[in-house]
Design a protein around this motif. Structure first.
Motif, mmCIF file in Angstrom:
data_model
loop_
_atom_site.group_PDB
_atom_site.id
_atom_site.type_symbol
_atom_site.label_atom_id
_atom_site.label_comp_id
_atom_site.label_asym_id
_atom_site.label_seq_id
_atom_site.Cartn_x
_atom_site.Cartn_y
_atom_site.Cartn_z
ATOM 1 N N GLU A 197 0.251 7.751 10.150
ATOM 2 C CA GLU A 197 1.249 8.450 10.974
ATOM 3 C C GLU A 197 1.871 7.506 12.001
ATOM 4 O OE1 GLU A 197 -0.442 11.886 12.830
ATOM 5 O OE2 GLU A 197 -1.057 12.800 10.934
ATOM 6 N N MET A 198 1.039 6.633 12.590
ATOM 7 C CA MET A 198 1.507 5.709 13.628
ATOM 8 C C MET A 198 2.368 4.584 13.063
ATOM 9 S SD MET A 198 -1.889 5.063 15.934
ATOM 10 C CE MET A 198 -2.762 6.390 16.768
ATOM 11 N N THR A 199 2.064 4.144 11.848
ATOM 12 C CA THR A 199 2.678 2.913 11.340
ATOM 13 C C THR A 199 3.613 3.118 10.155
ATOM 14 O OG1 THR A 199 0.762 2.530 9.898
ATOM 15 C CG2 THR A 199 0.685 1.562 12.100
ATOM 16 N N GLY A 200 3.593 4.307 9.553
ATOM 17 C CA GLY A 200 4.506 4.611 8.451
ATOM 18 C C GLY A 200 4.252 3.793 7.202
ATOM 19 N N GLU A 201 5.307 3.565 6.447
ATOM 20 C CA GLU A 201 5.198 2.869 5.159
ATOM 21 C C GLU A 201 4.710 1.434 5.332
ATOM 22 O OE1 GLU A 201 5.146 2.572 1.116
ATOM 23 O OE2 GLU A 201 5.490 4.372 2.324
ATOM 24 N N SER A 202 5.133 0.783 6.415
ATOM 25 C CA SER A 202 4.713 -0.591 6.680
ATOM 26 C C SER A 202 3.195 -0.667 6.834
ATOM 27 C CB SER A 202 5.389 -1.111 7.948
ATOM 28 O OG SER A 202 4.902 -2.390 8.297
ATOM 29 N N GLY A 203 2.635 0.256 7.611
ATOM 30 C CA GLY A 203 1.192 0.284 7.814
ATOM 31 C C GLY A 203 0.441 0.602 6.544
ATOM 32 N N LYS A 204 0.997 1.501 5.733
ATOM 33 C CA LYS A 204 0.343 1.867 4.472
ATOM 34 C C LYS A 204 0.265 0.668 3.534
ATOM 35 C CE LYS A 204 0.440 5.274 0.712
ATOM 36 N NZ LYS A 204 0.129 4.255 -0.314
ATOM 37 N N LYS A 205 1.354 -0.092 3.451
ATOM 38 C CA LYS A 205 1.364 -1.286 2.597
ATOM 39 C C LYS A 205 0.332 -2.306 3.072
ATOM 40 C CE LYS A 205 6.179 -1.026 1.019
ATOM 41 N NZ LYS A 205 7.523 -1.663 1.109
ATOM 42 N N ILE A 206 0.262 -2.482 4.405
ATOM 43 C CA ILE A 206 -0.718 -3.413 4.980
ATOM 44 C C ILE A 206 -2.135 -2.977 4.634
ATOM 45 C CG2 ILE A 206 -1.793 -4.110 7.173
ATOM 46 C CD1 ILE A 206 0.617 -5.740 6.839
ATOM 47 N N LEU A 207 -2.428 -1.703 4.858
ATOM 48 C CA LEU A 207 -3.773 -1.198 4.610
ATOM 49 C C LEU A 207 -4.134 -1.283 3.131
ATOM 50 C CD1 LEU A 207 -6.364 0.099 5.597
ATOM 51 C CD2 LEU A 207 -5.240 2.338 5.467
ATOM 52 N N ASP A 208 -3.209 -0.912 2.255
ATOM 53 C CA ASP A 208 -3.466 -1.000 0.812
ATOM 54 C C ASP A 208 -3.799 -2.431 0.404
ATOM 55 O OD1 ASP A 208 -3.017 1.686 0.520
ATOM 56 O OD2 ASP A 208 -0.976 1.495 -0.268
ATOM 57 N N GLN A 209 -3.036 -3.386 0.963
ATOM 58 C CA GLN A 209 -3.281 -4.796 0.620
ATOM 59 C C GLN A 209 -4.615 -5.270 1.180
ATOM 60 O OE1 GLN A 209 -1.336 -6.811 -1.459
ATOM 61 N NE2 GLN A 209 -3.230 -7.988 -1.337
ATOM 62 N N MET A 210 -4.943 -4.843 2.395
ATOM 63 C CA MET A 210 -6.232 -5.224 2.992
ATOM 64 C C MET A 210 -7.394 -4.717 2.152
ATOM 65 S SD MET A 210 -5.797 -4.817 7.130
ATOM 66 C CE MET A 210 -7.569 -4.965 7.396
ATOM 67 N N LEU A 211 -7.291 -3.487 1.667
ATOM 68 C CA LEU A 211 -8.366 -2.922 0.839
ATOM 69 C C LEU A 211 -8.502 -3.679 -0.478
ATOM 70 C CD1 LEU A 211 -7.741 0.888 1.501
ATOM 71 C CD2 LEU A 211 -9.560 -0.542 2.455
ATOM 72 N N LEU A 212 -7.345 -4.099 -1.046
ATOM 73 C CA LEU A 212 -7.390 -4.922 -2.256
ATOM 74 C C LEU A 212 -8.029 -6.286 -1.964
ATOM 75 C CD1 LEU A 212 -3.870 -4.286 -3.863
ATOM 76 C CD2 LEU A 212 -6.082 -3.665 -4.846
ATOM 77 N N ASP A 213 -7.653 -6.858 -0.828
ATOM 78 C CA ASP A 213 -8.204 -8.167 -0.423
ATOM 79 C C ASP A 213 -9.709 -8.086 -0.211
ATOM 80 O OD1 ASP A 213 -5.628 -9.142 -0.470
ATOM 81 O OD2 ASP A 213 -5.338 -9.022 1.702
ATOM 82 N N LEU A 214 -10.163 -6.993 0.409
ATOM 83 C CA LEU A 214 -11.600 -6.810 0.672
ATOM 84 C C LEU A 214 -12.373 -6.629 -0.630
ATOM 85 C CD1 LEU A 214 -11.299 -4.582 3.830
ATOM 86 C CD2 LEU A 214 -12.571 -6.733 3.724
ATOM 87 N N LYS A 215 -11.768 -5.909 -1.557
ATOM 88 C CA LYS A 215 -12.399 -5.720 -2.859
ATOM 89 C C LYS A 215 -12.548 -7.058 -3.573
ATOM 90 C CE LYS A 215 -11.953 -2.943 -7.082
ATOM 91 N NZ LYS A 215 -11.106 -1.967 -7.823
ATOM 92 N N GLU A 216 -11.496 -7.875 -3.510
ATOM 93 C CA GLU A 216 -11.520 -9.194 -4.134
ATOM 94 C C GLU A 216 -12.539 -10.096 -3.430
ATOM 95 O OE1 GLU A 216 -10.560 -11.969 -6.958
ATOM 96 O OE2 GLU A 216 -9.817 -9.897 -6.852
ATOM 97 N N ALA A 217 -12.603 -10.004 -2.114
ATOM 98 C CA ALA A 217 -13.515 -10.851 -1.327
ATOM 99 C C ALA A 217 -14.978 -10.512 -1.590
ATOM 100 C CB ALA A 217 -13.208 -10.688 0.164
ATOM 101 N N SER A 218 -15.243 -9.300 -2.030
ATOM 102 C CA SER A 218 -16.624 -8.866 -2.265
ATOM 103 C C SER A 218 -17.140 -9.233 -3.650
ATOM 104 C CB SER A 218 -16.715 -7.342 -2.079
ATOM 105 O OG SER A 218 -16.397 -6.992 -0.752
ATOM 106 N N LYS A 219 -16.242 -9.749 -4.511
ATOM 107 C CA LYS A 219 -16.669 -10.099 -5.865
ATOM 108 C C LYS A 219 -17.602 -11.308 -5.825
ATOM 109 C CE LYS A 219 -12.715 -8.296 -8.433
ATOM 110 N NZ LYS A 219 -11.549 -8.649 -9.292
#
Length: 333
Positions: free
Chosen positions: A311-333
């Protein structure tokens, strides 16, 4: 030889020397002996060993509160600044993604991999910081966040009515609301006194800072609910950085890598050291670590915080968060 030619030659030489050697100001939000101070010291060490440039470090309080230091950095009065998303969140709302509870794993190797290789950090966030007149140079972890209180708590209901100090971040306010507490934003200079006089009941910080700032003296319990790690960001004034020669830009990037590689191991070592020192200085202090089962109600409450972030960050924040979650998943491999 023509005197005017000699004078011009001397002047151009002086200009060349001054361009090669400068004193750059670097402000941190901790003391020189804390994690940010050690990072800045290593940065300074590399710069001064490999160039004629000098670094002057300004620890917390020497240039004002966090908001004052950021304004000075954006104005170009300070060349470098280290500040956490907890304070820059009002300036760059998307940076509050690092404050979301239960995003990061508790595996230190995965965390290290994330901060080294994250696409969100290395490609997406620099564009957002640039819009605010800042060049994002590095982000790094400072250790798991613990919560100090006067009484033990084991579920969100135990925090009902408890005033917990948070940094001046809208998302941290939402986090502690979700956790059942009364979030109380305060600048750092007010925290110790507010705990001492019971204006607030608790606060959150990494273990090394709880020890360094003597927060255990005015607290009775230190609790780990596994909800976050403390992240910070090293930035430069964008106009300053853009005006540098290619050689100086490369020098700064290498200095950041040198400091970053050192700090990843250093911040892990000092956590145990800080905890042991607290136990020695205050044997009555109680350390509590919630089990996975006890953490579940907090994890469930965190889902509402994720919604608030979008709600605070809109589409920009959603894209950031989605990418961070992908990055974290990759980092945990």
């Amino acid at each position: 030889m023509n005197p005017k030619f000699i004078k011009g030659l001397l002047l151009s030489s002086l200009i060349a020397i001054s361009a090669q050697a400068a004193t750059w100001k670097y402000a941190i939000e901790e003391s020189i002996s804390d994690v940010q101070g050690v990072y800045a010291t290593k940065f300074k060490e590399y710069i001064e060993k490999n160039s004629k440039n000098k670094i002057k470090i300004y620890p917390y309080g020497t240039l004002g509160e966090s908001v004052d230091v950021m304004e000075q950095s954006q104005a170009g009065i300070i060349e470098f600044i280290d500040q956490s998303p907890g304070f820059t969140g009002t300036l760059i709302p998307e940076a509050q993604a690092f404050l979301l509870p239960y995003v990061f794993p508790e595996n230190s190797k995965s965390i290290d991999n994330f901060f080294k290789n994250s696409k969100a950090i290395n490609e997406m966030f620099p564009k957002l910081y640039a819009k605010k007149g800042l060049t994002l140079l590095k982000m790094f972890p400072e250790g798991a966040v613990s919560i100090t209180t006067q009484k033990p708590f084991y579920k969100p209901e135990d925090l009902n009515g408890k005033k917990i100090r948070v940094m001046t971040s809208p998302l941290l306010v939402e986090t502690y609301k979700a956790f059942g507490a009364v979030p109380t934003p305060l600048s750092w200079g007010e925290v110790y006194g507010s705990l001492q006089t019971r204006i607030i009941d608790g606060q959150e910080n990494p273990m090394f800072w709880i020890e360094s700032a003597k927060l255990y003296e005015v607290s009775k319990v230190i609790t780990d609910i596994g909800h976050n790690i403390f992240t910070t960001a090293v930035m430069a004034n964008k106009n300053f950085f853009d005006s540098l020669s290619k050689e100086n830009k490369q020098l700064i990037q290498k200095a950041n890598k040198y400091a970053f590689d050192y700090i990843l191991d250093y911040q892990k070592r000092i956590i145990k050291k800080a905890k042991d020192k607290i136990k020695k200085e205050k044997p009555s202090i109680k350390f509590v670590t919630l089990s996975n089962k006890q953490r579940e109600p907090f994890r469930k409450a965190a889902k509402d915080v994720y919604k608030k972030y979008i709600e605070m960050t809109g589409e920009s924040g959603k894209k950031i968060l989605d990418q961070m979650l992908l990055d974290l998943k990759e980092a945990s491999k």
